[in-house]
Design an enzyme around this catalytic site. Structure first.
Site, PDB file in Angstrom:
ATOM      1  N   LYS A 155       0.983  -1.264   0.180  1.00  5.17           N
ATOM      2  CA  LYS A 155       0.312  -0.363   0.167  1.00  5.17           C
ATOM      3  C   LYS A 155       0.951   1.336   0.227  1.00  5.17           C
ATOM      4  O   LYS A 155       1.529   1.428   1.537  1.00  5.17           O
ATOM      5  CB  LYS A 155      -0.769  -0.322   0.867  1.00  5.17           C
ATOM      6  CG  LYS A 155      -1.673   0.870   1.487  1.00  5.17           C
ATOM      7  CD  LYS A 155      -1.945   2.263   1.753  1.00  5.17           C
ATOM      8  CE  LYS A 155      -2.366   3.702   1.350  1.00  5.17           C
ATOM      9  NZ  LYS A 155      -1.722   4.324   1.758  1.00  5.17           N
ATOM     10  N   GLY A 210       4.370   4.286  10.914  1.00  3.34           N
ATOM     11  CA  GLY A 210       3.131   5.362  10.864  1.00  3.34           C
ATOM     12  C   GLY A 210       2.572   5.479  11.919  1.00  3.34           C
ATOM     13  O   GLY A 210       3.708   5.034  13.547  1.00  3.34           O
ATOM     14  N   SER A 211       2.306   6.549  12.402  1.00  3.36           N
ATOM     15  CA  SER A 211       1.421   7.160  13.594  1.00  3.36           C
ATOM     16  C   SER A 211       0.793   6.384  14.832  1.00  3.36           C
ATOM     17  O   SER A 211       0.365   4.855  13.819  1.00  3.36           O
ATOM     18  CB  SER A 211       0.256   8.274  13.524  1.00  3.36           C
ATOM     19  OG  SER A 211      -0.786   7.550  12.899  1.00  3.36           O
ATOM     20  N   GLY A 214      -3.319   5.507  13.482  1.00  2.00           N
ATOM     21  CA  GLY A 214      -3.086   5.045  12.241  1.00  2.00           C
ATOM     22  C   GLY A 214      -2.642   3.842  13.016  1.00  2.00           C
ATOM     23  O   GLY A 214      -3.383   2.693  11.947  1.00  2.00           O
ATOM     24  N   GLY A 215      -2.051   2.949  12.805  1.00  2.00           N
ATOM     25  CA  GLY A 215      -1.368   2.627  13.139  1.00  2.00           C
ATOM     26  C   GLY A 215      -2.638   1.324  14.078  1.00  2.00           C
ATOM     27  O   GLY A 215      -2.396   0.162  14.039  1.00  2.00           O
ATOM     28  N   GLU A 234       5.268  -0.472  13.501  1.00  2.00           N
ATOM     29  CA  GLU A 234       6.101   0.178  14.630  1.00  2.00           C
ATOM     30  C   GLU A 234       5.324   1.933  14.299  1.00  2.00           C
ATOM     31  O   GLU A 234       5.262   2.584  13.115  1.00  2.00           O
ATOM     32  CB  GLU A 234       7.650   0.257  13.539  1.00  2.00           C
ATOM     33  CG  GLU A 234       8.239   0.823  13.915  1.00  2.00           C
ATOM     34  CD  GLU A 234       8.559   2.483  13.747  1.00  2.00           C
ATOM     35  OE1 GLU A 234       8.731   3.469  14.573  1.00  2.00           O
ATOM     36  OE2 GLU A 234       9.643   2.394  12.416  1.00  2.00           O
ATOM     37  N   CYS A 271      11.017   8.371  13.440  1.00  2.00           N
ATOM     38  CA  CYS A 271      10.776   7.500  14.635  1.00  2.00           C
ATOM     39  C   CYS A 271      11.375   7.396  15.815  1.00  2.00           C
ATOM     40  O   CYS A 271      11.072   7.460  17.145  1.00  2.00           O
ATOM     41  CB  CYS A 271      10.296   6.306  14.134  1.00  2.00           C
ATOM     42  SG  CYS A 271      11.594   5.274  13.176  1.00  2.00           S
ATOM     43  N   GLU A 364       4.496  10.924  21.617  1.00  2.00           N
ATOM     44  CA  GLU A 364       5.525  11.997  20.681  1.00  2.00           C
ATOM     45  C   GLU A 364       5.152  12.957  19.202  1.00  2.00           C
ATOM     46  O   GLU A 364       4.099  12.991  19.695  1.00  2.00           O
ATOM     47  CB  GLU A 364       5.312  10.783  19.279  1.00  2.00           C
ATOM     48  CG  GLU A 364       6.038  10.849  18.048  1.00  2.00           C
ATOM     49  CD  GLU A 364       6.031   9.953  17.121  1.00  2.00           C
ATOM     50  OE1 GLU A 364       6.970   9.372  16.299  1.00  2.00           O
ATOM     51  OE2 GLU A 364       4.882   9.823  16.837  1.00  2.00           O
TER      52      GLU A 364
END
Length: 496
Positions: A155, A210-211, A214-215, A234, A271, A364
């Protein structure tokens, strides 16, 4: 010229179904290829990327503004990953072959057992946005899944669409040239398409960079399927840095300049960016840090959406009670309309005040911002680390006669990588690397960088008292794949 983020195009349902069908058909054929054949295919992909590196870097710089030097290095890292993961698979180490011969004299009698790890099947990879090569189309998730023997459904990230499309074409063509089955790699776009593929029963695992928000949403989808699948995310991380009194006295300016360089590197869009600095109470050093930050220039951010998210987090940090803004960084646009940011720096009066605001300050902040937390005792520093949720990294700056053993023991519970007298930005691609950590920094215990990333896409199968002619090659006595194996508790090294 303005750079608005376009609406992410959705791959049509029919095309998506075609990709899923091809990946499903390719899965047993790709798994049946020897690790050497897969390694050769990955090396062919690496060769193709290197031949087209200049064009790829130009495209990526146009879309991300990360600069030719940074992006050229990232292409080299990406090709290195492809080759090293393939060669690690050739050794047989990821497949954990273990053979225990039968022992009829044991009580009770013991059967013969032969165990190895096999590919899961088609894997969905959600590309990351801050590394358009190393964590994107041909990045670490794709390389490790292919090395494991799993087809990849990628994706693409909307932040670098032309770079992704060009890289995907090179990957497909190189795999075809190497003889990989049709469907071993496919790319699609669109948020809804990503969810559709994740829900599809033909997909057997997923990887995401990603965030946290979202994750976690995707993790919940993967976990709530009728047949749940592994989701290796991650996510976000604060990556605290702890400075001891001895280290501060020994090399104050070096630590201060190193911290500023690390949290502003890549406009703070790594990250592993250190977001919290725990240091002994020292107003002079705080002012020195602020002076260092004020000299930093504004640098590009990856997208207007990331810039807007960064702005919201800055407002939240600045609004926290007792937080004082030392350097109020700017968020502007350059001549081409691309968002850019100069760094911000905050300080709290004490650990006590920090802990009252921990929910806001230990989240974060993806961008060039950091918070200084002065402490008076090691116990106070421990209180901050106890309040920390899972982190990718935790860094210590120490002196020879100043060893915070208690804090280091605590760090092992809180982080995936514990560093000493260095900086967390920069993730070496080696077998000993761990890029992951307790939630919310990651959703699984595995690393996403280094050859052990292959482990995420394998599952164990044991054969009991199997006829020799029905055993997979990896489990046969003559060891035709020349794998490293364990036989009756002892390591077996095959001749080359």
């Amino acid at each position: 010229m303005n750079h608005p983020q376009p609406a992410e195009p959705e791959t049509p349902a029919g095309e998506l179904e075609g990709l899923l069908g091809l990946a499903t058909t390719a899965a047993p054929a790709w798994a049946a290829c020897t690790p050497r054949e897969r390694a050769t295919a990955l090396a062919t992909v690496a060769d193709a990327l290197e031949r087209n590196a200049d064009h790829l870097v130009t495209l990526a710089d146009r879309e991300t503004g990360l600069g030719h030097a940074r992006l050229s290095g990232e292409v080299k890292r990406t090709t290195g990953q492809l080759r090293s993961y393939g060669e690690y698979a050739v050794s047989g180490a990821p497949f954990g072959v273990t053979i225990d011969h039968a022992d009829p004299d044991a009580t009770p009698p013991r059967p013969e057992l032969r165990r190895h790890l096999v590919p899961l099947g088609p894997v969905e990879v959600f590309a990351g946005g801050n590394f358009p090569f190393a964590f994107s189309v041909a990045g670490t998730d794709t390389a490790s899944a292919l090395a494991a023997g799993c087809p990849v459904l990628l994706k693409a990230h909307p932040g670098h669409p032309q770079t992704s499309a060009t890289t995907a074409t090179l990957v497909r063509e190189a795999l075809a040239d190497a003889g990989a089955p049709l469907g071993t790699f496919g790319m699609f776009t669109g948020r809804e398409a990503g969810v559709t593929v994740l829900r599809d029963e033909r997909v057997r695992a997923a990887a995401f960079t990603g965030s946290v928000r979202g994750g976690r949403a995707l993790f919940d989808i993967a976990s709530s399927r009728p047949r749940p699948i592994p989701f290796h995310g991650e996510l976000g991380s604060v990556n605290p840095v702890v400075v001891t009194a001895g280290a501060l006295a020994e090399r104050r300016s070096e630590i201060a300049s190193g911290f500023v360089a690390s949290f502003t590197l890549g406009t703070g869009q790594f990250c592993t960016k250190p977001g919290v600095l725990l240091m002994p109470r020292d107003p002079e050093t705080v002012q020195y840090l602020a002076a260092q930050v004020r000299t930093a220039h504004a640098l590009p951010m990856l997208s207007p959406q990331i810039a807007e998210g960064y702005r919201r987090r800055l407002d939240e940090v600045a609004a926290a009670q007792q937080t004082r803004t030392l350097v109020d960084g700017t968020l502007t646009t350059d001549a081409d309309g691309r968002p850019q940011a100069s760094p911000s720096l905050f300080v709290v009066p004490s650990v006590e005040h920090f802990l009252k605001e921990a929910d806001d300050l230990l989240e974060e902040c993806f961008g060039p911002a950091a918070v200084i937390v002065p402490y008076d005792t090691e116990d106070e520093a421990a209180q901050v680390l106890e309040a920390l949720e899972g982190s990718l990294t935790l860094t210590f700056h120490t002196a020879p006669d100043d060893r915070p053993a208690g804090l280091v023991a605590l760090a092992q519970r809180k982080a995936g990588r514990v560093l000493f007298n260095g900086w967390p930005t920069g993730v070496a691609v080696t077998a000993a690397q761990q890029h992951g950590g307790p939630y919310p920094s990651a959703t699984s215990a595995h690393t996403s960088v280094g050859p052990y990333a292959i482990d995420r896409f394998l599952r164990p199968v044991a054969y009991q008292d199997a006829p020799a002619d029905l055993l997979p090659p990896a489990l046969r006595d003559d060891n035709p794949l020349r794998f490293l194996r364990t036989v009756d508790g002892k390591p077996e090294t095959a001749a080359p």
